[in-house]
Design an enzyme around this catalytic site. Structure first.
Site, mmCIF file in Angstrom:
data_model
loop_
_atom_site.group_PDB
_atom_site.id
_atom_site.type_symbol
_atom_site.label_atom_id
_atom_site.label_comp_id
_atom_site.label_asym_id
_atom_site.label_seq_id
_atom_site.Cartn_x
_atom_site.Cartn_y
_atom_site.Cartn_z
ATOM 1 N N HIS A 162 0.788 -1.230 0.000
ATOM 2 C CA HIS A 162 0.000 0.000 0.000
ATOM 3 C C HIS A 162 0.824 1.286 0.000
ATOM 4 O O HIS A 162 0.253 2.371 -0.085
ATOM 5 C CB HIS A 162 -0.939 0.018 1.216
ATOM 6 C CG HIS A 162 -2.079 -0.947 1.108
ATOM 7 N ND1 HIS A 162 -3.280 -0.616 0.532
ATOM 8 C CD2 HIS A 162 -2.198 -2.244 1.496
ATOM 9 C CE1 HIS A 162 -4.106 -1.647 0.583
ATOM 10 N NE2 HIS A 162 -3.466 -2.658 1.159
ATOM 11 N N ASP A 368 4.119 9.740 -1.550
ATOM 12 C CA ASP A 368 2.952 9.075 -0.968
ATOM 13 C C ASP A 368 2.533 7.923 -1.862
ATOM 14 O O ASP A 368 2.499 8.071 -3.097
ATOM 15 C CB ASP A 368 1.785 10.054 -0.831
ATOM 16 C CG ASP A 368 0.914 9.768 0.386
ATOM 17 O OD1 ASP A 368 0.884 8.603 0.818
ATOM 18 O OD2 ASP A 368 0.280 10.696 0.908
#
Length: 457
Positions: A162, A368
């Site tokens: 993730h 990110d």
């Protein structure tokens, strides 16, 4: 066919009410929202770390109408320190986000990581029934697929990473690069958020292991793993409905009345990857360059506490609070303070009210994996502008955002003016296109699609 989900964080947390009764409350976050319905539908087991009330080892969920079992692993204080705060968040997290200077590669924490991963794998093997699908999640559990594969050679195993996958040059600074790749390649299907991450992973497999890659596959030790780029979505309709509810609209109006200025909004975990100091510096530069904006524009920064036991996070908090104080001291006038700083967690309703109140949303991480805040804002806003870092995984999906380089303070300051002056019809048109794209790949489609692909392997 059942489903076994394995994650560090559990989908429900135990909470005692005022009457002392124990209730299991859904955890806030995309993973729970995506996988809880899937597991309720398929039945099976969710395996996770039982952080609170660890003496409870198993519970059937949801509490009022059980559909699956939650197995909760009890970690010792030493395991939490070395596996979670140590290797996961002082080695893998900074390395994956390109912060090599912040990494701590220590053999003791690596050994703890291996041992805890082995405990998760053992729990999965014990829960497995012929035909079950196994889906492992995130960087804390990268060794689990191989460990399960050794015990269950024919099981169908999926993994989703993730956070960002870094370039091979950065990844190879990890002393246990071979072991980590080998662990992940125990999975049949490996998902990441962007095609760039998939490509970087395959290059690492070639250079570190000498593995064969072709198309979307990696062949290693006579096993083929397929790679897919599947950016996670959000519950678009849920955010749209919440944003237009009377309670949220009323709270958004209250925020606007209180500030009585145009509102720039930042919402982040207090993490060094999120670019909060750079954002504050850019706002300071904007006010220097445009003194007419003083008293007319406010930056409202929500910083959610995170990993406060880690020294670098405590240092970041002091840095951010020092910057807020300096900027306010420099620019405050006539009862107006340029930065409103909120250091606490917020409910979903309060969060959406801030999205609704904001004129400009600043999502400017230095790196990110994806960033769901950008998507939540796009689903919630009435006529706001999204400024988005080009280094967020979500940037590929959101071309209508004003994309910036967060390291370029002057460039970001200039984009603030562009966003604040954007015509209303352009703002609404950009938001409409963003929403349409979000609806095509929402949270439940992401989960169902991955499970279907895993079932077909």
């Amino acid at each position: 066919m059942g489903l076994i989900i394995i994650s560090n964080r559990e989908p429900y947390a135990p909470k005692r009410g005022e009457d002392g009764e124990l209730r299991w409350v859904p955890s806030i976050g995309g993973l729970t929202a995506a996988l809880d319905p899937a597991l309720q539908h398929a039945g099976g087991t969710w395996i996770a770390w039982g952080e609170e009330l660890p003496e409870i080892s198993e519970v059937d969920l949801p509490q009022d109408a059980p559909r699956y079992r939650l197995k909760r692993l009890r970690l010792s204080e030493a395991e939490v320190r070395d596996f979670y705060y140590g290797f996961s968040n002082r080695a893998l997290w900074p390395m994956s986000h390109y912060f090599i200077g912040r990494t701590k590669y220590q053999t003791a924490t690596w050994r703890a990581y291996v041992n805890v991963n082995r405990r998760f794998a053992k729990a999965a093997v014990e829960s497995y029934r012929e035909g079950d699908l196994i889906w492992v999640h995130d960087y804390q559990l990268a060794l689990v697929p191989r460990m399960i594969r050794e015990a269950l050679p024919h099981a169908r195993i999926g993994f989703f990473w993730h956070i960002p996958w870094p370039s091979a040059e950065v990844f190879r600074t990890l002393p246990w690069d071979r072991e980590l790749l080998d662990g992940l390649l125990g999975a049949d299907l490996i998902g990441m958020h962007t095609q760039d991450y998939v490509r970087y992973f395959q290059i690492a497999c070639e250079r570190v292991l000498g593995a064969e890659t072709e198309g979307d596959t990696v062949r290693w030790q006579d096993h083929i793993s397929r790679m897919v780029a599947r950016p996670i979505g959000i519950e678009v309709e849920t955010f749209e409905e919440l944003a237009t509810s009377p309670e949220v609209e009323e709270e958004a109006d209250r925020i606007r009345r209180t500030l009585q200025t145009q509102i720039l909004l930042g919402v982040d975990r207090l993490d060094y990857t999120k670019g909060i100091p750079e954002r504050l510096e850019a706002f300071d530069a904007f006010l220097d360059r445009h003194p007419e904006a003083r008293g007319r524009v406010t930056l409202l920064q929500i910083a959610v506490p995170s990993r406060e036991r880690v020294e670098s996070y405590r240092q970041l908090r002091a840095q951010v609070e020092g910057l807020v104080g300096r900027i306010n001291g420099k620019h405050t006038r006539d009862g107006w303070s340029p930065v409103q700083y909120i250091y606490r967690g917020v409910s979903r309703e309060e969060l959406v009210a801030h999205y609704r109140a904001a004129d400009v949303m600043l999502v400017t991480p230095l790196r990110d994996g994806l960033n769901l805040v950008a998507k939540e804002f796009a689903a919630s806003s009435r006529d706001g502008v999204l400024i988005l870092s080009r280094f967020a995984g979500a940037a590929d999906e959101m071309p209508e955002a004003l994309q910036v380089n967060p390291y370029n303070v002057d460039g970001l300051a200039g984009t603030l003016l562009e966003a604040l002056q954007m015509p209303l019809d352009e703002k609404k048109a950009r938001l409409q296109r963003l929403r349409e794209r979000l609806k095509q790949s929402d949270l439940h489609a992401w989960a169902e699609g991955f499970i279907q692909e895993l079932a077909a392997t």
